[in-house]
Write an enzyme that holds these catalytic residues in place. Structure first.
Site, short mmCIF file in Angstrom:
data_model
loop_
_atom_site.label_atom_id
_atom_site.label_comp_id
_atom_site.label_asym_id
_atom_site.label_seq_id
_atom_site.Cartn_x
_atom_site.Cartn_y
_atom_site.Cartn_z
N LYS A 261 0.83 -1.22 0.00
CA LYS A 261 0.00 0.00 0.00
C LYS A 261 0.86 1.27 0.00
O LYS A 261 0.53 2.26 0.66
CB LYS A 261 -0.95 0.02 1.21
CG LYS A 261 -1.90 -1.17 1.31
CD LYS A 261 -2.89 -1.01 2.45
CE LYS A 261 -3.66 -2.27 2.73
NZ LYS A 261 -4.57 -2.21 3.86
N ASP B 10 -7.57 -6.43 10.69
CA ASP B 10 -8.92 -5.91 10.44
C ASP B 10 -9.98 -7.01 10.40
O ASP B 10 -11.11 -6.79 10.84
CB ASP B 10 -8.96 -5.05 9.18
CG ASP B 10 -8.37 -5.72 7.96
OD1 ASP B 10 -7.72 -6.77 8.11
OD2 ASP B 10 -8.56 -5.19 6.85
N1 LIG Z 1 -19.42 4.41 -3.24
C1 LIG Z 1 -18.87 3.23 -3.57
N2 LIG Z 1 -19.61 2.30 -4.22
C2 LIG Z 1 -19.07 1.12 -4.55
N3 LIG Z 1 -17.81 0.76 -4.29
C3 LIG Z 1 -17.05 1.64 -3.66
C4 LIG Z 1 -17.52 2.91 -3.25
N4 LIG Z 1 -16.52 3.55 -2.63
C5 LIG Z 1 -15.47 2.72 -2.65
N5 LIG Z 1 -15.78 1.57 -3.27
C6 LIG Z 1 -14.90 0.44 -3.54
O1 LIG Z 1 -14.58 -0.18 -2.29
C7 LIG Z 1 -13.20 -0.45 -2.20
C8 LIG Z 1 -12.63 0.19 -0.95
O2 LIG Z 1 -13.20 -0.44 0.13
P1 LIG Z 1 -13.08 0.16 1.60
O3 LIG Z 1 -13.55 1.57 1.59
O4 LIG Z 1 -13.76 -0.78 2.51
O5 LIG Z 1 -11.53 0.30 1.82
P2 LIG Z 1 -10.35 -0.62 2.25
O6 LIG Z 1 -10.28 -0.55 3.73
O7 LIG Z 1 -9.19 -0.18 1.43
O8 LIG Z 1 -10.69 -2.10 1.82
P3 LIG Z 1 -10.12 -3.41 2.56
O9 LIG Z 1 -10.93 -3.49 3.80
O10 LIG Z 1 -10.36 -4.50 1.58
O11 LIG Z 1 -8.66 -3.15 2.83
C9 LIG Z 1 -12.55 0.05 -3.46
O12 LIG Z 1 -12.28 -1.04 -4.31
C10 LIG Z 1 -13.59 0.95 -4.10
O13 LIG Z 1 -13.58 0.83 -5.52
#
Ligand SMILES: Nc1ncnc2c1ncn2[C@@H]1O[C@H](COP(=O)(O)OP(=O)(O)OP(=O)(O)O)[C@@H](O)[C@H]1O
Length: 433
Positions: free
Chosen positions: A152, A196
């Protein structure tokens, strides 16, 4: 028949799984069990399922830190009411991960807590404020709690070798507090560092009565659930025992359950038929379930399909992310696409989400079976992840493909809450000194 409908049929046969869901559930179940017994990077026990019997009224506050990416979040949480008293966040601009990296984070947290009255100055108070600190750290850790890799955008340095994240954060607190004792009159006791998936699971266990599985479908895909300690192979039992207080002997552990971080993204090598448009590098073969279900990869499959069939030009200027796919699946954006193709594009987005939902429904049913079918005819899932949360269609399709009633409950702020709950429950279980 129009060209569009011929194409839609062709894609339907390529995207939707040919196998029945019953067969896929069986195959996933076998793979989960085999990974539980032999795999060293997935299906790892992360902690005991905490005992809910005893209740503890903490006088000391719980400070919880969510370290999962470039935005660091922290909060003061009161338990057992689960109230977020104060929360804050800041961007991490420094990406070299060494002790200075942690010192800077801790200094910023202490400064913000002081500015908001949670830490007093030495001349303002007769007694130092005491905090228990819990951390959700969403980067891979080995069983000893040392960082294995960052990713990341962060660069790990050799200076981290041999120290656990708990030790690194604790020593940063010591250093920052002792260097600024007049400003930060407090003590910080770092209790738990969890990932997480475990944070979501603990939040789910604490908030929901009949929970069974916790699920993450955001950038990636993961799940966490509990199994009896006795299900673990000897090498996983030994690794877990090393992390526990010595009061846990083999006999007491036989009555316990453990939380398994499944890393289910790796599942499906011989089951999921990836198409050429699903290949986004070697990771797609390594993590087939994640590739077809997560917010990072599914949108790229859509982009590849549209390129392959010349529905969009090579230099199409729009980013394919989860938000776009969800909007297309629900037919609520045509800002970027030509009207003649729009209906087909929405249909393809829906096909990809249907396939994702099919495999998610199959994996949660497989997990439900290996955990012992506790709820018989319904599965309660506590979930997080913006991708799943923002798509009604995805959630509805998961229910459609499941032969058991599935209840999906969104667990907001679970990274922050779960770490605090870990400390709260273990403290009440007298595991934390
Ligand atoms: N409004 C939305 N509608 C649909 N998908 C979304 C939206 N906002 C973000 N995403 C998608 O959700 C993902 C990000 O997920 P999240 O916000 O839970 O973050 P993360 O913590 O990085 O994910 P993870 O928990 O897998 O590490 C991205 O792939 C993004 O394309």
């Amino acid at each position: 028949m129009t060209i569009e409908s011929t194409l839609a049929r062709e894609l339907e046969s390529l995207i939707l799984p040919a196998d029945s869901i019953v067969n896929v559930v069986d195959q996933f179940q076998e793979e989960l069990l085999s990974r539980l017994q032999t795999n060293t990077i997935s299906m790892l026990p992360q902690c005991l399922v905490p005992d809910k019997r005893s209740r503890w009224n903490p006088e000391d506050k719980i400070l919880t830190i969510d370290f999962g990416g470039t935005r660091l979040k922290f909060a003061i949480i009161s338990l057992p009411q689960i109230v977020i008293e104060y929360n804050d966040a800041f961007e991490l601009t420094y990406n070299i991960v060494d002790s200075n990296f942690f010192n800077q984070i801790i200094y910023t947290i202490c400064t913000r807590l002081a500015a908001n009255g949670y830490i007093k100055k030495k001349n303002e108070s007769s007694e130092a404020s005491k905090f228990f600190v819990s951390v959700t750290f969403s980067f891979p850790l080995n069983p000893e709690g040392e960082v294995v890799a960052m990713g990341k955008g962060f660069v790990m340095t050799d200076t981290l070798q041999g120290s656990t994240v708990k030790q690194l954060i604790q020593s940063s607190f010591h250093r920052i507090i002792s260097e600024n004792i007049e400003e930060f009159f407090c003590t910080m006791n770092v209790c738990h560092v969890i990932n997480d998936a475990i944070a979501v699971s603990l939040t789910s266990k604490f908030i929901c009565e009949n929970d069974s599985i916790s699920l993450i479908i955001g950038t990636g895909t993961n799940a966490c659930f509990e199994v009896p300690y006795g299900y673990l192979p000897p090498f996983k039992r030994d690794a877990l025992r090393e992390t526990l207080p010595s009061s846990y002997n083999k006999e007491t552990l036989n009555f316990k359950h453990v939380l398994i971080n499944s890393e289910i993204g790796f599942i499906g090598k011989n089951v999921i038929a990836l198409q050429p448009f699903d290949i986004h590098g070697a990771i797609s073969y390594e993590m087939p379930l994640e590739c077809v279900t997560s917010g990072k990869w599914l949108p790229l499959s859509l982009k590849n399909i549209l390129l392959q069939y010349n529905i969009i030009p090579k230099n199409f200027p729009v980013e394919f992310n989860g938000e776009l796919v969800c909007q297309l699946a629900e037919d609520c954006t045509n800002a970027w696409f030509e009207n003649e193709h729009y209906a087909l594009i929405c249909q393809i987005a829906r096909l990809l989400i249907k396939r994702a939902a099919f495999y998610v429904a199959a994996i949660v049913q497989a997990i439900d079976i290996i955990t012992g079918c506790k709820n018989y005819n319904f599965i309660h899932i506590g979930y997080v992840g913006s991708f799943l949360h923002n798509s009604n269609f995805y959630r509805e399709q998961i229910k459609y493909y499941s032969s058991i009633h599935i209840k999906l409950q969104f667990l907001n702020h679970s990274n922050l809450l779960g770490a605090a709950i870990a400390t709260y429950l273990n403290k009440s279980d007298n595991q934390v000194q």
